[in-house]
Write a protein that holds these residues in place. Structure first.
Motif, mmCIF file in Angstrom:
data_model
loop_
_atom_site.group_PDB
_atom_site.id
_atom_site.type_symbol
_atom_site.label_atom_id
_atom_site.label_comp_id
_atom_site.label_asym_id
_atom_site.label_seq_id
_atom_site.Cartn_x
_atom_site.Cartn_y
_atom_site.Cartn_z
ATOM 1 N N ALA A 44 0.828 -1.215 0.000
ATOM 2 C CA ALA A 44 0.000 0.000 0.000
ATOM 3 C C ALA A 44 0.858 1.260 0.000
ATOM 4 O O ALA A 44 0.528 2.234 -0.682
ATOM 5 N N VAL A 45 1.957 1.272 0.729
ATOM 6 C CA VAL A 45 2.799 2.476 0.744
ATOM 7 C C VAL A 45 3.553 2.650 -0.566
ATOM 8 O O VAL A 45 3.948 3.766 -0.907
ATOM 9 N N HIS A 46 3.720 1.585 -1.325
ATOM 10 C CA HIS A 46 4.373 1.690 -2.631
ATOM 11 C C HIS A 46 3.527 2.513 -3.599
ATOM 12 O O HIS A 46 4.032 3.000 -4.603
ATOM 13 N N SER A 47 2.249 2.658 -3.302
ATOM 14 C CA SER A 47 1.345 3.416 -4.172
ATOM 15 C C SER A 47 1.649 4.911 -4.145
ATOM 16 O O SER A 47 1.167 5.655 -4.983
ATOM 17 N N ASN A 48 2.428 5.340 -3.157
ATOM 18 C CA ASN A 48 2.747 6.755 -2.934
ATOM 19 C C ASN A 48 1.517 7.605 -2.642
ATOM 20 O O ASN A 48 1.486 8.793 -2.930
ATOM 21 N N LYS A 50 -1.662 8.157 0.532
ATOM 22 C CA LYS A 50 -1.998 7.892 1.931
ATOM 23 C C LYS A 50 -3.239 7.013 2.055
ATOM 24 O O LYS A 50 -3.332 6.159 2.926
ATOM 25 N N LYS A 51 -4.184 7.206 1.158
ATOM 26 C CA LYS A 51 -5.495 6.571 1.288
ATOM 27 C C LYS A 51 -5.451 5.043 1.382
ATOM 28 O O LYS A 51 -6.098 4.483 2.268
ATOM 29 N N PRO A 52 -4.721 4.339 0.522
ATOM 30 C CA PRO A 52 -4.737 2.868 0.645
ATOM 31 C C PRO A 52 -4.291 2.394 2.027
ATOM 32 O O PRO A 52 -4.936 1.546 2.630
ATOM 33 N N LEU A 53 -3.222 2.980 2.537
ATOM 34 C CA LEU A 53 -2.720 2.590 3.854
ATOM 35 C C LEU A 53 -3.752 2.924 4.931
ATOM 36 O O LEU A 53 -4.065 2.088 5.777
ATOM 37 N N LYS A 54 -4.298 4.117 4.881
ATOM 38 C CA LYS A 54 -5.292 4.531 5.872
ATOM 39 C C LYS A 54 -6.509 3.615 5.836
ATOM 40 O O LYS A 54 -6.998 3.171 6.874
ATOM 41 N N ASP A 55 -6.992 3.293 4.629
ATOM 42 C CA ASP A 55 -8.155 2.409 4.490
ATOM 43 C C ASP A 55 -7.871 1.021 5.046
ATOM 44 O O ASP A 55 -8.711 0.443 5.744
ATOM 45 N N LEU A 56 -6.703 0.486 4.749
ATOM 46 C CA LEU A 56 -6.357 -0.853 5.247
ATOM 47 C C LEU A 56 -6.253 -0.866 6.772
ATOM 48 O O LEU A 56 -6.695 -1.816 7.424
ATOM 49 N N LEU A 57 -5.692 0.189 7.343
ATOM 50 C CA LEU A 57 -5.606 0.267 8.810
ATOM 51 C C LEU A 57 -6.997 0.384 9.438
ATOM 52 O O LEU A 57 -7.229 -0.158 10.520
ATOM 53 N N GLU A 58 -7.903 1.061 8.771
ATOM 54 C CA GLU A 58 -9.277 1.155 9.270
ATOM 55 C C GLU A 58 -9.963 -0.210 9.230
ATOM 56 O O GLU A 58 -10.717 -0.551 10.136
ATOM 57 N N ILE A 59 -9.715 -0.969 8.193
ATOM 58 C CA ILE A 59 -10.284 -2.318 8.093
ATOM 59 C C ILE A 59 -9.803 -3.161 9.266
ATOM 60 O O ILE A 59 -10.582 -3.882 9.890
ATOM 61 N N ILE A 89 11.515 4.921 1.902
ATOM 62 C CA ILE A 89 12.231 4.571 0.675
ATOM 63 C C ILE A 89 11.462 5.052 -0.555
ATOM 64 O O ILE A 89 12.048 5.575 -1.506
ATOM 65 N N TYR A 90 10.150 4.899 -0.535
ATOM 66 C CA TYR A 90 9.319 5.292 -1.673
ATOM 67 C C TYR A 90 8.928 6.769 -1.643
ATOM 68 O O TYR A 90 8.230 7.253 -2.528
ATOM 69 N N GLY A 91 9.369 7.480 -0.608
ATOM 70 C CA GLY A 91 9.065 8.908 -0.530
ATOM 71 C C GLY A 91 7.596 9.202 -0.306
ATOM 72 O O GLY A 91 7.108 10.254 -0.707
ATOM 73 N N ASN A 92 6.901 8.297 0.360
ATOM 74 C CA ASN A 92 5.473 8.468 0.614
ATOM 75 C C ASN A 92 5.300 9.272 1.910
ATOM 76 O O ASN A 92 5.063 8.726 2.977
ATOM 77 N N TYR A 93 5.420 10.589 1.762
ATOM 78 C CA TYR A 93 5.388 11.502 2.902
ATOM 79 C C TYR A 93 4.121 11.356 3.736
ATOM 80 O O TYR A 93 4.176 11.310 4.968
ATOM 81 N N GLU A 94 2.979 11.286 3.081
ATOM 82 C CA GLU A 94 1.712 11.198 3.818
ATOM 83 C C GLU A 94 1.612 9.900 4.602
ATOM 84 O O GLU A 94 1.103 9.884 5.727
ATOM 85 N N ALA A 95 2.090 8.804 4.030
ATOM 86 C CA ALA A 95 2.088 7.529 4.752
ATOM 87 C C ALA A 95 3.034 7.600 5.949
ATOM 88 O O ALA A 95 2.718 7.095 7.026
ATOM 89 N N VAL A 96 4.182 8.235 5.770
ATOM 90 C CA VAL A 96 5.134 8.396 6.880
ATOM 91 C C VAL A 96 4.457 9.139 8.021
ATOM 92 O O VAL A 96 4.543 8.730 9.183
ATOM 93 N N ARG A 97 3.780 10.226 7.702
ATOM 94 C CA ARG A 97 3.082 11.008 8.735
ATOM 95 C C ARG A 97 2.061 10.153 9.481
ATOM 96 O O ARG A 97 2.008 10.165 10.711
ATOM 97 N N LEU A 98 1.271 9.406 8.733
ATOM 98 C CA LEU A 98 0.243 8.563 9.341
ATOM 99 C C LEU A 98 0.875 7.486 10.235
ATOM 100 O O LEU A 98 0.430 7.262 11.364
ATOM 101 N N LEU A 99 1.919 6.854 9.755
ATOM 102 C CA LEU A 99 2.558 5.769 10.506
ATOM 103 C C LEU A 99 3.222 6.266 11.786
ATOM 104 O O LEU A 99 3.110 5.631 12.837
ATOM 105 N N VAL A 100 3.899 7.393 11.711
ATOM 106 C CA VAL A 100 4.570 7.944 12.899
ATOM 107 C C VAL A 100 3.539 8.396 13.927
ATOM 108 O O VAL A 100 3.735 8.231 15.130
#
Length: 168
Positions: A44-48, A50-59, A89-100
């Motif tokens: 999901a984070v490879h997509s660059n 935030k939404k896929p990661l956020k949606d999967l975490l909500e599931i 690594i993939y530069g997914n800034y929004e995913a980094v923010r969500l994960l931290v």
């Protein structure tokens, strides 16, 4: 020893960006789905986005999970990378923010090469992510004198030299 089996349905859904169908694949969320032993979160984070990661975490929150969210986020792939390593690594800034935000302890996790997510962000030239990590979680990144903590450095394979994440 053979190659890991790719779980075709979840892998295919993730690779095609069909995150909605991942709901039907919940039983595979906690298992490797690729040859690199990535979970659906890694993909999901490879997509660059935030939404896929956020949606999967909500599931995961909505369904009965065999792992806590923190344990789920700390699952490592073949290279020892957590989902936060992959996001840096993939530069997914929004995913980094969500994960931290969800699991600050991910900053302490090292991969098979002794690299923390801060180290990988610096190594891949993701200055914006490095700056965000240090500003958002300074106690996990720098000491009282604003020097990088030793956890964010690694020894060379010969054990003779130390490599540090370069901040600027």
């Amino acid at each position: 020893m053979g190659s890991p089996v790719i779980l075709e349905k979840p892998y295919g859904a993730a690779m095609s960006g069909d995150w909605e169908s991942m709901i039907e694949q919940f039983e595979y969320f906690f298992s490797p789905v690729s040859h690199s032993l990535d979970t659906v979160l890694h993909l999901a984070v490879h997509s660059n986005k935030k939404k896929p990661l956020k949606d999967l975490l909500e599931i995961v929150k909505e369904k009965e999970s065999p792992l806590t969210e923190e344990d789920f986020l700390k699952i490592k792939n073949k290279f020892g990378n957590t989902v936060l390593h992959e996001a840096t690594i993939y530069g997914n800034y929004e995913a980094v923010r969500l994960l931290v935000e969800r699991c600050p302890d991910l900053l302490k996790e090292k991969n098979n090469y002794g690299e923390t997510p801060l180290f990988t962000a610096a190594g891949f030239g993701e200055a914006e992510i490095v700056e965000f990590l240090i500003r958002s979680k300074p106690k996990q990144c720098v000491d009282d004198k604003n020097r990088l903590l030793s956890i964010h450095s690694k020894r060379s394979e010969d054990g003779l030299s130390i490599h540090r994440a370069t901040l600027w």
